[in-house]
Design a protein around this motif. Structure first.
Motif, PDB file in Angstrom:
ATOM      1  N   SER A 205       0.848  -1.181   0.000  1.00  0.00           N
ATOM      2  CA  SER A 205       0.000   0.000   0.000  1.00  0.00           C
ATOM      3  C   SER A 205       0.887   1.235   0.000  1.00  0.00           C
ATOM      4  O   SER A 205       1.449   1.617   1.037  1.00  0.00           O
ATOM      5  CB  SER A 205      -0.924   0.003   1.220  1.00  0.00           C
ATOM      6  N   GLY A 206       1.045   1.821  -1.186  1.00  0.00           N
ATOM      7  CA  GLY A 206       1.902   2.992  -1.307  1.00  0.00           C
ATOM      8  C   GLY A 206       3.350   2.641  -1.036  1.00  0.00           C
ATOM      9  O   GLY A 206       3.929   1.751  -1.668  1.00  0.00           O
ATOM     10  N   SER A 207       3.941   3.341  -0.085  1.00  0.00           N
ATOM     11  CA  SER A 207       5.345   3.109   0.242  1.00  0.00           C
ATOM     12  C   SER A 207       5.521   2.150   1.406  1.00  0.00           C
ATOM     13  O   SER A 207       6.633   1.970   1.895  1.00  0.00           O
ATOM     14  CB  SER A 207       6.020   4.450   0.592  1.00  0.00           C
ATOM     15  N   GLN A 208       4.422   1.507   1.851  1.00  0.00           N
ATOM     16  CA  GLN A 208       4.495   0.574   2.977  1.00  0.00           C
ATOM     17  C   GLN A 208       4.033  -0.815   2.560  1.00  0.00           C
ATOM     18  O   GLN A 208       3.220  -0.966   1.635  1.00  0.00           O
ATOM     19  CB  GLN A 208       3.628   1.068   4.142  1.00  0.00           C
ATOM     20  N   ILE A 209       4.568  -1.799   3.244  1.00  0.00           N
ATOM     21  CA  ILE A 209       4.207  -3.194   2.994  1.00  0.00           C
ATOM     22  C   ILE A 209       3.617  -3.762   4.281  1.00  0.00           C
ATOM     23  O   ILE A 209       4.207  -3.639   5.352  1.00  0.00           O
ATOM     24  CB  ILE A 209       5.420  -4.022   2.545  1.00  0.00           C
ATOM     25  N   SER A 210       2.447  -4.373   4.150  1.00  0.00           N
ATOM     26  CA  SER A 210       1.768  -4.992   5.289  1.00  0.00           C
ATOM     27  C   SER A 210       1.835  -6.509   5.141  1.00  0.00           C
ATOM     28  O   SER A 210       1.450  -7.060   4.102  1.00  0.00           O
ATOM     29  CB  SER A 210       0.307  -4.526   5.352  1.00  0.00           C
ATOM     30  N   VAL A 211       2.301  -7.173   6.181  1.00  0.00           N
ATOM     31  CA  VAL A 211       2.462  -8.633   6.157  1.00  0.00           C
ATOM     32  C   VAL A 211       1.709  -9.233   7.339  1.00  0.00           C
ATOM     33  O   VAL A 211       1.873  -8.789   8.475  1.00  0.00           O
ATOM     34  CB  VAL A 211       3.953  -9.029   6.236  1.00  0.00           C
ATOM     35  N   VAL A 212       0.879 -10.222   7.057  1.00  0.00           N
ATOM     36  CA  VAL A 212       0.225 -10.999   8.111  1.00  0.00           C
ATOM     37  C   VAL A 212       0.981 -12.314   8.232  1.00  0.00           C
ATOM     38  O   VAL A 212       1.108 -13.054   7.249  1.00  0.00           O
ATOM     39  CB  VAL A 212      -1.256 -11.250   7.795  1.00  0.00           C
ATOM     40  N   CYS A 213       1.504 -12.599   9.406  1.00  0.00           N
ATOM     41  CA  CYS A 213       2.314 -13.801   9.594  1.00  0.00           C
ATOM     42  C   CYS A 213       1.961 -14.478  10.907  1.00  0.00           C
ATOM     43  O   CYS A 213       1.315 -13.898  11.782  1.00  0.00           O
ATOM     44  CB  CYS A 213       3.796 -13.449   9.565  1.00  0.00           C
ATOM     45  N   GLU A 214       2.409 -15.722  11.014  1.00  0.00           N
ATOM     46  CA  GLU A 214       2.239 -16.508  12.240  1.00  0.00           C
ATOM     47  C   GLU A 214       3.608 -16.945  12.725  1.00  0.00           C
ATOM     48  O   GLU A 214       4.410 -17.454  11.941  1.00  0.00           O
ATOM     49  CB  GLU A 214       1.345 -17.726  11.984  1.00  0.00           C
ATOM     50  N   MET A 215       3.879 -16.744  14.008  1.00  0.00           N
ATOM     51  CA  MET A 215       5.189 -17.091  14.558  1.00  0.00           C
ATOM     52  C   MET A 215       5.062 -17.590  15.987  1.00  0.00           C
ATOM     53  O   MET A 215       4.019 -17.428  16.634  1.00  0.00           O
ATOM     54  CB  MET A 215       6.123 -15.889  14.513  1.00  0.00           C
ATOM     55  N   GLU A 216       6.141 -18.202  16.456  1.00  0.00           N
ATOM     56  CA  GLU A 216       6.188 -18.690  17.828  1.00  0.00           C
ATOM     57  C   GLU A 216       6.105 -17.508  18.798  1.00  0.00           C
ATOM     58  O   GLU A 216       6.745 -16.472  18.577  1.00  0.00           O
ATOM     59  CB  GLU A 216       7.489 -19.450  18.070  1.00  0.00           C
ATOM     60  N   PRO A 217       5.323 -17.632  19.897  1.00  0.00           N
ATOM     61  CA  PRO A 217       5.202 -16.528  20.841  1.00  0.00           C
ATOM     62  C   PRO A 217       6.529 -16.099  21.459  1.00  0.00           C
ATOM     63  O   PRO A 217       6.676 -14.958  21.883  1.00  0.00           O
ATOM     64  CB  PRO A 217       4.249 -17.076  21.912  1.00  0.00           C
ATOM     65  N   GLY A 218       7.495 -17.015  21.500  1.00  0.00           N
ATOM     66  CA  GLY A 218       8.779 -16.679  22.100  1.00  0.00           C
ATOM     67  C   GLY A 218       9.544 -15.603  21.353  1.00  0.00           C
ATOM     68  O   GLY A 218      10.438 -14.954  21.916  1.00  0.00           O
ATOM     69  N   PHE A 219       9.215 -15.388  20.061  1.00  0.00           N
ATOM     70  CA  PHE A 219       9.905 -14.371  19.258  1.00  0.00           C
ATOM     71  C   PHE A 219       9.171 -13.032  19.248  1.00  0.00           C
ATOM     72  O   PHE A 219       9.581 -12.123  18.524  1.00  0.00           O
ATOM     73  CB  PHE A 219      10.065 -14.869  17.821  1.00  0.00           C
TER      74      PHE A 219
END
Length: 357
Positions: A205-219
């Motif tokens: 979106s314009g000059s920004q990138i939006s990422v939806v991700c899933e990761m371990e809570p420890g990080f």
């Protein structure tokens, strides 16, 4: 006629009290409180001190009515102001409870800890959470003992770490939305790969990138710090992510639907239970195909009954309930048509009993 001589006593008898005890400088100090008011005071619900303390007096033994000595109070607290000392004992002291009451509190906290563990973990192979009864069995297997002085959440995290040493269990991932400037996305992408995070979606979106991700809570903390350094922002979409239909209905097949007159399996080893839970979800055809709807098999009816919603609805049908009754009598399952015929025959026999020929 002689009268009974009543001798005065030098003790103030207190009954039906909750005792809060604090040991300081090797000396025991106690205060007498009303039952069920100490926890209310500590949680901030109760504000009136007179509703908590039966008397603003410091004792060395409440049950015997023995008052604490002034020199002991000065030596331990630096003052003999009983009101201030009562507040300190009320805040830092240990609440004395009866055996049954303590047992009830420990049982309740054990259940709370098991619930938190269930919400925060999944089976790494099926991606489904274990049931609450399964988690409690695993906790008993590792001989977990509740610490009433620690929070349930902290103990739940300790339980998860201990369970991971012995059983197939892992933390369920968090779902996050990360929004960073386009020029900083490469640094973020490298870190996500290092953390084994899975990217669900990506949007420019314009000059920004939006990422939806899933990761371990420890990080999570490291990820939050990284996004801030990259002049971006982080949003938490879900604290714990499970596969859709996460609490698998078939987990309850042999526990919830069994009539109360029948004994539940209690001596089955935990690993056998775990293996059975893993095998109860099957996929029709090739499980690697994209866009494929998972089919579920009812072990009681020995039939594939569709997706998760149809699967849940199946457990409410007369077909499943009839086969469950047959299963308890060690009889083979019937198809839907055979089940209807068998039920109609049973109804006819029941009707004949109402008549005498």
């Amino acid at each position: 006629m002689s009268r009974i001589l009543v001798q005065p006593i030098g003790q103030k008898r207190l009954t039906n009290v909750a005792v809060v005890r604090l040991k300081k400088h090797g000396i025991r100090f106690e205060i007498a409180c009303y039952k069920n008011k100490v926890l209310s005071w500590r949680s901030g619900v109760e504000k009136d001190l007179d509703e908590v303390l039966q008397s603003q007096t410091v004792y060395s033994n409440v049950s015997k009515g023995v008052l604490a000595k002034s020199k002991d109070l000065v030596m331990a607290f630096g003052t003999d102001d009983q009101s201030k000392i009562c507040l300190e004992i009320l805040e830092k002291g240990e609440l004395q409870v009866a055996g049954k009451e303590r047992e009830s509190q420990l049982t309740s906290q054990f259940r709370d800890i098991a619930t938190i563990v269930m919400q925060k973990t999944i089976n790494p192979e099926t991606q489904h959470p274990y049931t609450i009864s399964m988690i409690e069995r695993l906790m008993h297997e590792i001989h977990f003992a509740v610490d009433p002085n620690n929070s349930s959440k902290k103990q739940a995290l300790e339980v998860i770490r201990e369970l991971q040493k012995h059983f197939p269990i892992k933390r369920s991932p968090m779902r996050l939305r990360l929004i960073v400037p386009e020029q900083n996305f490469s640094s973020l992408s490298e870190k996500l790969s290092a953390w084994n995070a899975s990217i669900v979606s990506k949007d420019e979106s314009g000059s920004q990138i939006s990422v939806v991700c899933e990761m371990e809570p420890g990080f999570f903390r490291d990820c939050d710090a990284l996004v801030r350094n990259l002049q971006g922002r982080l949003e938490i979409l879900a604290v714990s992510v499970h596969v859709e239909g996460d609490t698998h209905v078939d987990h309850y097949d042999d526990y919830e639907d069994v009539p109360s007159s029948l004994p539940k399996e209690s001596s089955e080893p935990v690993l056998q239970l775990s293996e059975r839970v893993k095998k109860q979800t099957i996929s029709a055809g090739n499980s690697g195909a994209e866009g494929e709807v998972k089919q579920n098999r009812c072990s009681t009816c020995n039939a594939i009954v569709g997706d998760s919603k149809q699967y849940r609805d199946h457990f409410k049908t007369d077909w499943h309930k009839h086969n469950l009754r047959r299963k308890t009598r060690q009889l083979p399952p019937l198809t839907a048509e055979e089940c209807m015929a068998d039920m109609e025959m049973g109804d006819s026999k029941a009707d004949l009993k109402d008549y005498s020929f």
